[in-house]
Scaffold this active site. Structure first.
Site, PDB file in Angstrom:
ATOM      1  N   ASN A   1      12.396  -6.136   2.178  1.00 30.81           N
ATOM      2  CA  ASN A   1      12.194  -4.856   2.850  1.00 30.81           C
ATOM      3  C   ASN A   1      12.743  -4.960   4.279  1.00 30.81           C
ATOM      4  OD1 ASN A   1      11.216  -2.590   4.155  1.00 30.81           O
ATOM      5  ND2 ASN A   1       9.124  -2.767   3.395  1.00 30.81           N
TER       6      ASN A   1
ATOM      7  N   CYS B   1       9.378   2.633   8.068  1.00 28.64           N
ATOM      8  CA  CYS B   1      10.211   2.595   6.859  1.00 28.64           C
ATOM      9  C   CYS B   1      10.836   3.950   6.541  1.00 28.64           C
ATOM     10  CB  CYS B   1       9.395   2.097   5.681  1.00 28.64           C
ATOM     11  SG  CYS B   1       8.871   0.404   5.943  1.00 28.64           S
TER      12      CYS B   1
ATOM     13  N   HIS C   1      13.559   3.696  -0.733  1.00 30.66           N
ATOM     14  CA  HIS C   1      13.189   2.641   0.224  1.00 30.66           C
ATOM     15  C   HIS C   1      12.744   1.419  -0.571  1.00 30.66           C
ATOM     16  CE1 HIS C   1      11.423   0.410   3.403  1.00 30.66           C
ATOM     17  NE2 HIS C   1      10.168   0.628   3.013  1.00 30.66           N
TER      18      HIS C   1
HETATM   19  O1  UT7 Z   1       7.560  -0.558   3.644  1.00 35.42           O
HETATM   20  C1  UT7 Z   1       6.379  -0.368   4.356  1.00 35.42           C
HETATM   21  C2  UT7 Z   1       5.272   0.019   3.486  1.00 35.42           C
HETATM   22  N1  UT7 Z   1       4.744  -1.155   2.858  1.00 35.42           N
HETATM   23  C3  UT7 Z   1       4.559  -1.191   1.549  1.00 35.42           C
HETATM   24  O2  UT7 Z   1       4.913  -0.273   0.856  1.00 35.42           O
HETATM   25  C4  UT7 Z   1       3.863  -2.413   0.996  1.00 35.42           C
HETATM   26  C5  UT7 Z   1       2.857  -1.992  -0.045  1.00 35.42           C
HETATM   27  N2  UT7 Z   1       2.053  -3.104  -0.518  1.00 35.42           N
HETATM   28  C6  UT7 Z   1       2.535  -4.053  -1.360  1.00 35.42           C
HETATM   29  O3  UT7 Z   1       3.712  -4.078  -1.671  1.00 35.42           O
HETATM   30  C7  UT7 Z   1       1.561  -5.023  -1.948  1.00 35.42           C
HETATM   31  O4  UT7 Z   1       0.258  -4.612  -1.652  1.00 35.42           O
HETATM   32  C8  UT7 Z   1       1.727  -6.507  -1.487  1.00 35.42           C
HETATM   33  C9  UT7 Z   1       3.037  -7.059  -2.016  1.00 35.42           C
HETATM   34  C10 UT7 Z   1       1.702  -6.583   0.045  1.00 35.42           C
HETATM   35  C11 UT7 Z   1       0.588  -7.351  -2.027  1.00 35.42           C
HETATM   36  O5  UT7 Z   1       0.548  -7.227  -3.439  1.00 35.42           O
HETATM   37  P1  UT7 Z   1      -0.827  -6.844  -4.185  1.00 35.42           P
HETATM   38  O6  UT7 Z   1      -0.502  -6.840  -5.615  1.00 35.42           O
HETATM   39  O7  UT7 Z   1      -1.333  -5.572  -3.581  1.00 35.42           O
HETATM   40  O8  UT7 Z   1      -1.738  -8.075  -3.826  1.00 35.42           O
HETATM   41  P2  UT7 Z   1      -3.236  -8.071  -3.295  1.00 35.42           P
HETATM   42  O9  UT7 Z   1      -3.221  -8.018  -1.820  1.00 35.42           O
HETATM   43  O10 UT7 Z   1      -4.036  -7.074  -4.050  1.00 35.42           O
HETATM   44  O11 UT7 Z   1      -3.692  -9.494  -3.781  1.00 35.42           O
HETATM   45  C12 UT7 Z   1      -3.810  -9.826  -5.169  1.00 35.42           C
HETATM   46  C13 UT7 Z   1      -3.999 -11.320  -5.290  1.00 35.42           C
HETATM   47  C14 UT7 Z   1      -5.084 -11.880  -4.375  1.00 35.42           C
HETATM   48  O12 UT7 Z   1      -5.695 -12.971  -5.029  1.00 35.42           O
HETATM   49  P3  UT7 Z   1      -7.101 -12.814  -5.782  1.00 35.42           P
HETATM   50  O13 UT7 Z   1      -8.058 -12.347  -4.739  1.00 35.42           O
HETATM   51  O14 UT7 Z   1      -6.870 -11.794  -6.872  1.00 35.42           O
HETATM   52  O15 UT7 Z   1      -7.364 -14.183  -6.297  1.00 35.42           O
HETATM   53  C15 UT7 Z   1      -4.318 -12.365  -3.190  1.00 35.42           C
HETATM   54  O16 UT7 Z   1      -5.001 -13.379  -2.487  1.00 35.42           O
HETATM   55  O17 UT7 Z   1      -2.792 -11.990  -4.912  1.00 35.42           O
HETATM   56  C16 UT7 Z   1      -3.062 -12.889  -3.832  1.00 35.42           C
HETATM   57  N3  UT7 Z   1      -1.920 -12.857  -2.923  1.00 35.42           N
HETATM   58  C17 UT7 Z   1      -0.920 -13.753  -2.963  1.00 35.42           C
HETATM   59  N4  UT7 Z   1      -0.690 -14.824  -3.745  1.00 35.42           N
HETATM   60  C18 UT7 Z   1       0.446 -15.525  -3.506  1.00 35.42           C
HETATM   61  C19 UT7 Z   1      -1.662 -11.956  -1.957  1.00 35.42           C
HETATM   62  N5  UT7 Z   1      -0.492 -12.244  -1.347  1.00 35.42           N
HETATM   63  C20 UT7 Z   1      -0.023 -13.357  -1.956  1.00 35.42           C
HETATM   64  C21 UT7 Z   1       1.129 -14.134  -1.768  1.00 35.42           C
HETATM   65  N6  UT7 Z   1       1.326 -15.206  -2.557  1.00 35.42           N
HETATM   66  N7  UT7 Z   1       2.064 -13.840  -0.838  1.00 35.42           N
END
Ligand code: UT7
Length: 331
Positions: free
Chosen positions: A286, A116, A256
Site C-alpha cells: 500500500n 489513501c 486503491h
Molecule cells: O489504506 C489505508 C486504509 N487501511 C486499510 O484499508 C487497512 C485495513 N485493514 C487490514 O487490511 C487488516 O485489518 C490488516 C491486514 C491490518 C490486519 O488483518 P486482520 O485480518 O484484520 O487481522 P487482525 O488484526 O484481525 O488479527 C487476526 C490475527 C490475530 O491473531 P489472533 O488474536 O487471532 O491469534 C493477530 O494477532 O492475526 C494476527 N496478526 C498477525 N499475525 C502475523 C495480526 N497482524 C499480524 C501479522 N503477522 N502481521
C-alpha cells in the site's frame, strides 16, 4: 457548446529499487510471510533508501518520465497538485519543492492531504482547473514515503505499506474523453482508527512524543477494514448507477491497493470479474496516495481509447471516493 473535460493524456510512475520481501520482514518483526500474503495479498514492497531522499525525489522522477513521454517541458506545466501524507517538510509544500527541482517556473501548485484517497481528491481538484479553462496542463501526482512514518516493530502496520510515486497529466478535450464524474466523501469520526498521533499543532514533536513512538502510523486494522470493505464497494457501485454503467460497460476497476480482500469485495459488488481489476499490491504493498496512478502506469498498455474505467478508494480520515474516466488514448 461542447463541454470541456479533463483528459488523462499520459501516466508515469517511480518505485525505489530496494525490495523488502515478506521473508525479509520476518527477520525484523514477529510475523509470518504466509500470513501477510493470505491476509493482505502483499508479497513485497519497495523502500526508498538513501540519506536526504524524500517524497519529492520519487515524484520528480515520475514527473520527468511523464514529461518525456508526452514530449513537453517543465515550462509547459501550469499546475502541480501533490497528494501525500508524507510531505518532504510540514511547509513549504512538496509541490513547491517539486516545481523548483524540475524547473517548472511557470507552474504553481499545492499539496493535498486525504491519505489513501489523496490521489482521487487531487484528480477531482485538478479536473476543475482544466474544465474552467484556467489551466491547460495540470500534473496530479500521488507520492508517499510511508517507510518514513512506520514503526518496523509494529506488525499491524509495517507489513502493509511501501514507498512510490505515480503521476498523470491532465489536458483539456472536447471529444468526450477524460474525467466524467466523481463522488467523494469524508467522515472525520474515523480519525480515531487511523492516524499519526504527534507532530501536528495539537501535539508538537517533543522528547516525550518520540519516546512514545507517536510519529508513526497508528492503525486499528480491523475497524478500518470493516469500514473500507463496505465503503469502497458502495462508492464504486454508486458511481456506476449514477452514470448508468453496467458491469459490461466497465473495462477496468482501478482500486486503491490496501488489502486484496477489500479489492475483491469491491469487484464483486460491481459485478466485475478479476480480469477487469488492476492489481499490483503483491509487488508494491500500500503506497497510500500512489497506488492508483501506479496501477494506471503498470496497466497502461492494456488500456484502450474509449475504455470506461472506475478509480476507487477508501482510507484514513475516513475518506473515500470514486471517479469515472473515459480513457483518452491507445499506447
Ligand atoms: O489504506 C489505508 C486504509 N487501511 C486499510 O484499508 C487497512 C485495513 N485493514 C487490514 O487490511 C487488516 O485489518 C490488516 C491486514 C491490518 C490486519 O488483518 P486482520 O485480518 O484484520 O487481522 P487482525 O488484526 O484481525 O488479527 C487476526 C490475527 C490475530 O491473531 P489472533 O488474536 O487471532 O491469534 C493477530 O494477532 O492475526 C494476527 N496478526 C498477525 N499475525 C502475523 C495480526 N497482524 C499480524 C501479522 N503477522 N502481521
Amino acid at each position: 457548446m461542447t463541454k470541456t473535460t479533463a483528459s488523462i493524456t499520459a501516466v508515469a510512475g517511480y518505485v525505489p529499487d530496494y525490495i523488502l520481501s515478506n521473508e525479509e520482514l520476518v527477520k525484523m518483526v514477529s510475523t509470518d510471510a504466509n500470513w501477510i500474503e493470505t491476509r493482505t495479498g502483499i508479497k513485497e514492497r519497495r523502500i526508498l533508501k538513501g540519506e536526504g531522499l524524500g517524497t519529492s525525489d520519487m515524484a520528480v522522477i515520475a514527473i520527468e518520465r511523464l514529461l518525456k513521454k508526452r514530449g513537453i517541458t517543465p515550462l509547459d506545466i501550469d499546475m502541480i497538485i501533490v497528494a501525500s501524507v508524507t510531505p518532504d517538510l510540514i511547509f513549504p509544500s512538496t509541490s513547491n519543492i517539486i516545481c523548483d527541482k524540475i524547473g517548472a517556473t511557470n507552474a504553481w501548485g499545492f499539496d493535498l492531504a486525504a491519505a489513501c484517497s489523496g490521489f482521487i481528491f487531487a484528480l477531482t481538484t485538478g479536473t476543475q482547473f482544466i474544465e474552467t479553462g484556467k489551466c491547460k496542463k495540470v500534473i496530479v501526482v500521488g507520492a508517499d514515503k510511508m517507510s518514513s512514518i512506520l514503526d518496523y516493530t509494529d506488525r499491524s502496520t509495517c507489513i502493509i505499506f511501501g514507498d512510490g510515486a505515480g503521476a498523470v497529466l491532465l489536458e483539456p478535450t472536447t471529444d468526450g474523453h477524460g474525467v466524467i464524474d466523481s463522488i467523494l466523501g469524508v467522515d472525520g469520526s474515523g480519525r480515531a482508527h487511523l492516524h499519526q498521533k504527534a507532530g501536528g499543532s495539537v501535539k508538537p514533536p517533543s522528547h516525550a512524543t518520540i519516546d512514545a513512538k507517536e510519529h508513526f502510523v497508528y492503525q486499528e486494522g480491523q475497524a478500518v477494514f470493516k469500514r473500507a470493505v463496505v465503503g469502497m464497494a458502495e462508492v464504486s457501485a454508486e458511481i456506476m448507477v449514477k452514470n448508468k454503467l453496467t458491469a459490461d460497460d466497465v473495462a477496468w476497476l482501478v482500486p486503491h491497493q490496501a488489502n486484496k480482500r477489500i479489492i475483491d469485495a469491491t469487484a464483486e459488488r460491481m459485478g466485475l470479474s478479476s480480469e477487469k481489476v488492476m492489481l499490483n499490491i503483491q509487488k508494491y504493498g500500500n503506497t497510500t496516495a500512489a497506488t492508483i496512478p501506479l496501477c494506471l502506469w503498470d496497466y497502461e498498455k492494456q488500456l484502450k481509447k474509449g475504455d470506461n474505467i472506475i478509480l476507487s478508494t477508501f482510507g484514513a480520515g475516513f475518506t473515500w471516493g470514486a471517479i469515472y474516466v473515459k480513457w483518452a488514448y491507445n499506447s
